[in-house]
Design a protein around this motif. Structure first.
Motif, PDB file in Angstrom:
ATOM      1  N   LEU A  49     -65.392 -24.880 -44.304  1.00  0.00           N
ATOM      2  CA  LEU A  49     -66.040 -26.181 -44.151  1.00  0.00           C
ATOM      3  C   LEU A  49     -66.589 -26.263 -42.735  1.00  0.00           C
ATOM      4  O   LEU A  49     -66.085 -25.599 -41.813  1.00  0.00           O
ATOM      5  CB  LEU A  49     -65.037 -27.316 -44.411  1.00  0.00           C
ATOM      6  N   PRO A  50     -67.629 -27.049 -42.479  1.00  0.00           N
ATOM      7  CA  PRO A  50     -68.304 -27.038 -41.171  1.00  0.00           C
ATOM      8  C   PRO A  50     -67.481 -27.733 -40.082  1.00  0.00           C
ATOM      9  O   PRO A  50     -67.474 -28.962 -39.981  1.00  0.00           O
ATOM     10  CB  PRO A  50     -69.613 -27.790 -41.444  1.00  0.00           C
ATOM     11  N   VAL A  51     -66.760 -26.939 -39.287  1.00  0.00           N
ATOM     12  CA  VAL A  51     -66.047 -27.462 -38.129  1.00  0.00           C
ATOM     13  C   VAL A  51     -66.566 -26.715 -36.897  1.00  0.00           C
ATOM     14  O   VAL A  51     -66.889 -25.528 -36.976  1.00  0.00           O
ATOM     15  CB  VAL A  51     -64.516 -27.300 -38.258  1.00  0.00           C
ATOM     16  N   PRO A  52     -66.659 -27.372 -35.748  1.00  0.00           N
ATOM     17  CA  PRO A  52     -67.149 -26.696 -34.540  1.00  0.00           C
ATOM     18  C   PRO A  52     -66.228 -25.552 -34.142  1.00  0.00           C
ATOM     19  O   PRO A  52     -65.006 -25.626 -34.330  1.00  0.00           O
ATOM     20  CB  PRO A  52     -67.146 -27.811 -33.483  1.00  0.00           C
ATOM     21  N   VAL A  53     -66.796 -24.490 -33.571  1.00  0.00           N
ATOM     22  CA  VAL A  53     -66.001 -23.341 -33.148  1.00  0.00           C
ATOM     23  C   VAL A  53     -65.034 -23.763 -32.048  1.00  0.00           C
ATOM     24  O   VAL A  53     -65.299 -24.695 -31.284  1.00  0.00           O
ATOM     25  CB  VAL A  53     -66.895 -22.191 -32.652  1.00  0.00           C
TER      26      VAL A  53
ATOM     27  N   THR B 168     -70.135 -35.461 -61.828  1.00  0.00           N
ATOM     28  CA  THR B 168     -71.158 -34.415 -61.898  1.00  0.00           C
ATOM     29  C   THR B 168     -70.645 -33.098 -61.360  1.00  0.00           C
ATOM     30  O   THR B 168     -71.050 -32.025 -61.801  1.00  0.00           O
ATOM     31  CB  THR B 168     -72.403 -34.819 -61.088  1.00  0.00           C
ATOM     32  N   GLY B 169     -69.740 -33.200 -60.353  1.00  0.00           N
ATOM     33  CA  GLY B 169     -69.232 -31.986 -59.728  1.00  0.00           C
ATOM     34  C   GLY B 169     -70.311 -31.242 -58.954  1.00  0.00           C
ATOM     35  O   GLY B 169     -70.144 -30.084 -58.615  1.00  0.00           O
ATOM     36  N   ARG B 170     -71.411 -31.911 -58.668  1.00  0.00           N
ATOM     37  CA  ARG B 170     -72.514 -31.237 -57.995  1.00  0.00           C
ATOM     38  C   ARG B 170     -72.729 -31.830 -56.615  1.00  0.00           C
ATOM     39  O   ARG B 170     -72.635 -33.037 -56.408  1.00  0.00           O
ATOM     40  CB  ARG B 170     -73.813 -31.416 -58.805  1.00  0.00           C
ATOM     41  N   ASP B 171     -73.030 -30.975 -55.645  1.00  0.00           N
ATOM     42  CA  ASP B 171     -73.268 -31.439 -54.291  1.00  0.00           C
ATOM     43  C   ASP B 171     -74.556 -32.254 -54.200  1.00  0.00           C
ATOM     44  O   ASP B 171     -74.732 -33.038 -53.280  1.00  0.00           O
ATOM     45  CB  ASP B 171     -73.354 -30.264 -53.321  1.00  0.00           C
TER      46      ASP B 171
ATOM     47  N   ARG C 195     -64.627 -32.195 -50.897  1.00  0.00           N
ATOM     48  CA  ARG C 195     -64.119 -30.830 -50.768  1.00  0.00           C
ATOM     49  C   ARG C 195     -62.879 -30.798 -49.879  1.00  0.00           C
ATOM     50  O   ARG C 195     -61.900 -30.099 -50.173  1.00  0.00           O
ATOM     51  CB  ARG C 195     -65.204 -29.919 -50.178  1.00  0.00           C
ATOM     52  N   ALA C 196     -62.915 -31.554 -48.785  1.00  0.00           N
ATOM     53  CA  ALA C 196     -61.750 -31.606 -47.886  1.00  0.00           C
ATOM     54  C   ALA C 196     -60.547 -32.216 -48.598  1.00  0.00           C
ATOM     55  O   ALA C 196     -59.414 -31.723 -48.455  1.00  0.00           O
ATOM     56  CB  ALA C 196     -62.097 -32.413 -46.639  1.00  0.00           C
TER      57      ALA C 196
ATOM     58  N   LEU D  74     -75.620 -39.426 -46.378  1.00  0.00           N
ATOM     59  CA  LEU D  74     -74.528 -40.006 -47.167  1.00  0.00           C
ATOM     60  C   LEU D  74     -74.067 -39.041 -48.245  1.00  0.00           C
ATOM     61  O   LEU D  74     -72.860 -38.854 -48.468  1.00  0.00           O
ATOM     62  CB  LEU D  74     -74.977 -41.324 -47.801  1.00  0.00           C
ATOM     63  N   ARG D  75     -75.043 -38.430 -48.908  1.00  0.00           N
ATOM     64  CA  ARG D  75     -74.714 -37.489 -49.979  1.00  0.00           C
ATOM     65  C   ARG D  75     -73.934 -36.289 -49.434  1.00  0.00           C
ATOM     66  O   ARG D  75     -72.930 -35.868 -50.023  1.00  0.00           O
ATOM     67  CB  ARG D  75     -75.984 -37.027 -50.682  1.00  0.00           C
ATOM     68  N   GLU D  76     -74.393 -35.736 -48.311  1.00  0.00           N
ATOM     69  CA  GLU D  76     -73.710 -34.566 -47.760  1.00  0.00           C
ATOM     70  C   GLU D  76     -72.312 -34.919 -47.268  1.00  0.00           C
ATOM     71  O   GLU D  76     -71.355 -34.174 -47.497  1.00  0.00           O
ATOM     72  CB  GLU D  76     -74.531 -33.964 -46.619  1.00  0.00           C
ATOM     73  N   LEU D  77     -72.173 -36.039 -46.582  1.00  0.00           N
ATOM     74  CA  LEU D  77     -70.845 -36.447 -46.106  1.00  0.00           C
ATOM     75  C   LEU D  77     -69.891 -36.672 -47.275  1.00  0.00           C
ATOM     76  O   LEU D  77     -68.715 -36.274 -47.225  1.00  0.00           O
ATOM     77  CB  LEU D  77     -70.953 -37.729 -45.280  1.00  0.00           C
ATOM     78  N   ALA D  78     -70.383 -37.297 -48.334  1.00  0.00           N
ATOM     79  CA  ALA D  78     -69.538 -37.536 -49.507  1.00  0.00           C
ATOM     80  C   ALA D  78     -69.081 -36.218 -50.121  1.00  0.00           C
ATOM     81  O   ALA D  78     -67.910 -36.038 -50.464  1.00  0.00           O
ATOM     82  CB  ALA D  78     -70.298 -38.372 -50.533  1.00  0.00           C
ATOM     83  N   SER D  79     -70.014 -35.293 -50.243  1.00  0.00           N
ATOM     84  CA  SER D  79     -69.684 -33.990 -50.833  1.00  0.00           C
ATOM     85  C   SER D  79     -68.651 -33.248 -49.990  1.00  0.00           C
ATOM     86  O   SER D  79     -67.665 -32.705 -50.506  1.00  0.00           O
ATOM     87  CB  SER D  79     -70.944 -33.156 -50.988  1.00  0.00           C
ATOM     88  N   LEU D  80     -68.851 -33.216 -48.667  1.00  0.00           N
ATOM     89  CA  LEU D  80     -67.917 -32.521 -47.777  1.00  0.00           C
ATOM     90  C   LEU D  80     -66.535 -33.170 -47.809  1.00  0.00           C
ATOM     91  O   LEU D  80     -65.507 -32.496 -47.799  1.00  0.00           O
ATOM     92  CB  LEU D  80     -68.451 -32.527 -46.346  1.00  0.00           C
ATOM     93  N   SER D  81     -66.515 -34.485 -47.872  1.00  0.00           N
ATOM     94  CA  SER D  81     -65.225 -35.182 -47.855  1.00  0.00           C
ATOM     95  C   SER D  81     -64.420 -34.908 -49.118  1.00  0.00           C
ATOM     96  O   SER D  81     -63.193 -34.759 -49.065  1.00  0.00           O
ATOM     97  CB  SER D  81     -65.445 -36.696 -47.689  1.00  0.00           C
TER      98      SER D  81
END
Length: 882
Positions: free
Chosen positions: A36-40, A240-243, A298-299, A289-296
């Protein structure tokens, strides 16, 4: 620390356990491993903290400083924290640790790379313990020297005053703790904020809630701005299970984003104003909003489906996850209920005795008091007054019922031919009996009903509950519940007379026949009462604290100690024993007062927090004098009487004097009668909890308090002998259901849109809740205490919220009962959902001289703590300003 213990771990390390890197480090490692996208970045282990403390011999001095400060309260804890911070500042970082951290920093690739340095304690970010805000974070740290200093300060933040206090309240042993540190490349965020994968306010798992603002996330996390708020239907993505599924946006609230925090060109951050043109812009696009929802989501799946509290940031079009932790204290999912009557044609209303039952009822109370006790009391009342008809000709019993656990009384009546034929006889009886009934109401209450009720309490108080049989204990609970229910009807008759005479006086004063803008409340305050007696006694205790022989040390203790901890700090303290005796004497006299009529709730004697809060407020403000205030109100009352008499002609003067005499004859007795409601509950609860303790011993219940979650028939079966293990499960389920129902807001009537009528006669004027629109900023209610005040609101929904009452604010609550009275000393005004001119709050508000509006129906739903509102006790309105 052993030689093999690592100083630094990669961010995506499989060895990043809670014990090794702390809660924040562990969750970030899991996110990084899952790609998942976390800073190095990298992790400084808790072994490094332990090695630093060991190398500088800090552990012993730290624990000694904390141990000496803990009993002394907030001031001492602050001083202890300062002393510990000095120990860390003066300690040296071992060379091998400094080298390991420098090497990991250099490996990030860029010289003097700006990084975020975050504390990660071993007792934070757990499901039951948040520690949010207890330790420190340092942003935009540049260079090796600044990084090493930030790491040292993160370690020291394990011992901030707020962290020490939090661990003390949560009973966490400081000897077992250690601090990890997370170091990550700084995200120079354009937009940032917090995302909750379940609604943290309502507990609704079908909603995502996002707070967002411009700049770095500390502005949102620290409460420095009013962020944008987005509520999303997470079910759309789940289905939907879709990003790239729909956003499912349910609600958008654009905040007043006046400030933002940004990184400087050198070290640290700075606060800047948001340009005027951007403040009302939405900070997030649909794509974001869509991307944040999808990432959350997954987390959340990564952490076994546990709802997450996620910090995030967006820079150069990329969404980054900065932290993920479980949402602490997440309410149970909201119940999906309908407010339907129990049978066709039945109407129910929340008024009369129900006004003292704001919460869903416990099963035992609903059984013994609402159904059995009140029904018997009604039959007894009708027999005593000689009512010439059978109540069953008029209503379909039971008169009191529950909907979704909340109490209601019947508001639908049947008019039969049998009853109609008796109307002439009823009218004759009414004309003949009413004068004598009015004359006898107060003497009957004072000389018969109250002494009889108190005698029943004394009889059961004399029973030795340790040797009484189970059956006898249950008999005592039943007898006391029914005795209080019967006593209620005597109180209701006194209150009814007070309401009628109050209404006559108020109607006359507000008519066109009387000049000025007067209401009855002006003429019904300033009289002696139990409420004022209690306040005077509490003020006397406060004065003793301020001027006693050991006043200086005792005063410092009272001021520095949280109210909920005060009683535990007094033993052994100079003057503490005398203060304890004074408080106990106060509780002996007034501690039977109820927070709610349901005896499942502890009385004021068992839960004296409001008393202690009020005592602290009086100690801090020695100018409060209820006797002087009462004298001033009495003087104002008599002056208003004189002025009004002088303004009226002979006939109107005669009418005014008669209405005033009637109202003042009955009005002062209302609070006196209400004072004893629930007086049996301390004795009843002792008997019930002793029975509950015995049922725990035999394996029928899991805790003594579970006795309130069985009905009387079940308790009879339990008393018959032998364990009934299934009762423990039933009690647990009923307790959970009641807790879930606590967040429901019951309508004033069921069905909600109906009106209270008898035949063609509309009785809506007698309802105790107005019907305000859900989006209205001006709420109508009942004007019960004159005056007008504007101030910030303190929304107090139950006794559990009493510590949130801020002095000098307007008390906003569902309703009030006698044990709420100590909050009135801190209140500028009062606004409630339920209640009218006869409610406890109206009486006390008049005696304290604060404006009050009751019965708005939804004021607790429309207002949040901190909002500025105006309470107009003359017009009967509450206006939301902010």
């Amino acid at each position: 620390m052993t030689a093999a213990a690592p100083i630094v771990l990669p961010l995506a390390s499989a060895e990043a356990s809670l014990e090794r890197v702390g809660g924040k480090g562990r969750s970030l490692a899991a996110l990084a491993i899952a790609d998942l996208p976390v800073p190095v970045g990298f992790l400084v282990s808790t072994d490094a903290y332990r090695g630093f403390v060991e190398a500088n011999a800090l552990q012993g001095p730290i624990l000694e400083i904390v141990a000496n400060a803990a009993p002394e309260g907030t001031v001492a804890v602050d001083a202890a924290s300062t002393e510990i911070q000095s120990l860390f500042e003066g300690a040296s970082l071992p060379i091998h640790m400094a080298d390991a951290i420098r090497h990991a920093y250099a490996a990030l690739g860029e010289v003097d790379l700006p990084v975020a340095v975050r504390s990660s304690a071993t007792a934070e970010d757990l499901g039951e313990l948040s520690f949010a805000g207890q330790q420190d974070t340092y942003l935009n740290v540049r260079g090796e020297a600044a990084l090493l200093d930030a790491v040292r300060r993160c370690w020291a933040s394990l011992w901030t005053a707020r962290a020490i206090d939090y661990r003390t309240r949560m009973d966490i042993d400081g000897r077992t703790l250690a601090m990890g540190v997370v170091v990550q490349r700084m995200v120079d965020a354009e937009v940032s904020g917090i995302l909750f994968t379940a609604n943290p306010t309502t507990g609704d798992r079908s909603e995502l809630l996002i707070n967002a603002s411009f700049g770095l996330g500390e502005a949102v996390v620290g409460g420095h701005v009013t962020p944008d708020t987005y509520v999303l239907d997470r079910g759309i993505l789940d289905r939907t299970g879709r990003d790239d599924g729909e956003v499912g946006l349910k609600e958008t609230l654009i905040g007043t984003k006046t400030r933002m925090i940004i990184a400087t060109a050198e070290q640290g951050t700075v606060t800047r104003p948001v340009p005027d043109g951007r403040r009302d812009e939405s900070s997030l696009s649909a794509d974001s909003l869509r991307e944040l929802a999808s990432l959350s989501l997954r987390a959340e799946r990564l952490f076994d489906g546990v709802p997450q509290d996620i910090e995030w940031a967006i820079a150069d079009g990329t969404c980054w996850l900065l932290q993920s932790r479980p949402i602490t204290n997440l309410p149970a999912p909201p119940l999906r209920v309908t407010w339907d009557p129990p049978a066709e044609g039945v109407k129910l209303i929340r008024r009369q005795v129900v006004e003292n039952m704001p919460d869903p009822l416990s099963p035992l109370f609903a059984d013994l008091y609402l159904r059995e006790g009140l029904d018997q009391g009604m039959q007894q009342l009708l027999a005593e007054v000689g009512m010439p008809f059978d109540i069953d000709d008029f209503i379909e019993r039971p008169f009191f019922r529950t909907v979704n656990g909340f109490a209601y009384c019947l508001a639908s009546y049947r008019v039969s031919w049998r009853l109609l034929r008796r109307i002439p006889k009823i009218l004759v009886w009414y004309v003949r009996a009413l004068p004598e009934l009015m004359r006898s109401l107060v003497p009957h209450w004072r000389d018969e009903a109250l002494p009889g009720y108190l005698a029943t309490i004394d009889d059961w108080m004399a029973v030795d509950r340790t040797v009484a049989s189970d059956e006898e204990l249950l008999a005592g609970v039943r007898a006391l519940a029914i005795a209080d229910a019967r006593y209620w009807y005597s109180v209701a008759m006194v209150m009814g007379a007070a309401k009628v005479t109050d209404g006559l006086l108020n109607g006359f004063l507000t008519s066109r026949f009387v000049p000025g803008n007067l209401t009855s409340g002006v003429f019904l305050r300033g009289f002696p009462s139990k409420t004022l007696e209690a306040q005077r006694d509490l003020e006397a205790i406060a004065r003793n604290i301020n001027r006693g022989d050991s006043a200086e040390s005792l005063l410092a203790l009272v001021r520095a100690t949280p109210a909920g901890e005060l009683l535990g700090k007094l033993p052994g303290h100079p003057g503490g024993g005398a203060l304890l005796r004074d408080i106990q004497q106060y509780l002996d006299a007034y501690g039977h007062q109820i927070y709610t009529l349901d005896f499942v709730q502890a009385t004021q004697a068992e839960d004296p927090l409001p008393v202690l809060l009020s005592l602290k407020a009086l100690v801090n403000d020695g100018s409060y004098d209820i006797s002087a205030r009462q004298a001033a109100m009495e003087k104002d009352r008599e002056l208003s009487k004189k002025t009004t008499l002088e303004s009226l002609g002979r006939l109107r003067r005669w009418l005014f004097k008669k209405f005033l005499r009637w109202a003042q004859n009955y009005g002062p007795y209302r609070e006196e009668a209400l004072f004893y409601i629930g007086a049996a509950w301390p004795t009843l609860r002792h008997l019930a909890l002793e029975l509950g303790r015995r049922l725990v011993e035999v394996g029928t219940l899991a805790s003594p308090e579970d006795v309130f979650y069985l009905d009387s028939a079940e308790l009879e079966a339990a008393c018959a002998g032998g364990a009934i293990p299934e009762f423990a499960q039933q009690a647990e389920e009923r307790r959970a259901l009641r807790n879930a129902r606590m967040r429901l807001h019951p309508p004033g009537m069921v069905p909600e849109k109906d009106r209270w009528k008898i035949g063609f006669i509309n009785l809506s004027l007698w309802e105790t809740q107005k019907r305000n629109a859900k989006d209205s900023n001006t709420l109508e209610g009942f004007a019960v205490s004159p005056g007008k005040v504007t101030g910030s609101a303190s929304v107090i929904l139950s006794p559990a919220d009493f510590a949130e009452m801020q002095p000098g604010t307007i008390l906003v609550c569902p309703t009030t009962t006698p044990a709420w009275t100590p909050l009135f000393t801190q209140a500028l005004g009062l606004a409630t959902d339920i209640g009218g001119i006869l409610a406890h709050g109206s009486i006390v508000a008049r005696e304290y001289g604060i404006p009050a509006v009751m019965g708005t129906g939804n004021v607790t739903q429309r207002i949040v703590s901190g909002q500025r509102i105006t309470v107009d006790g003359d017009a009967g309105t509450v206006t939301i300003i902010e």
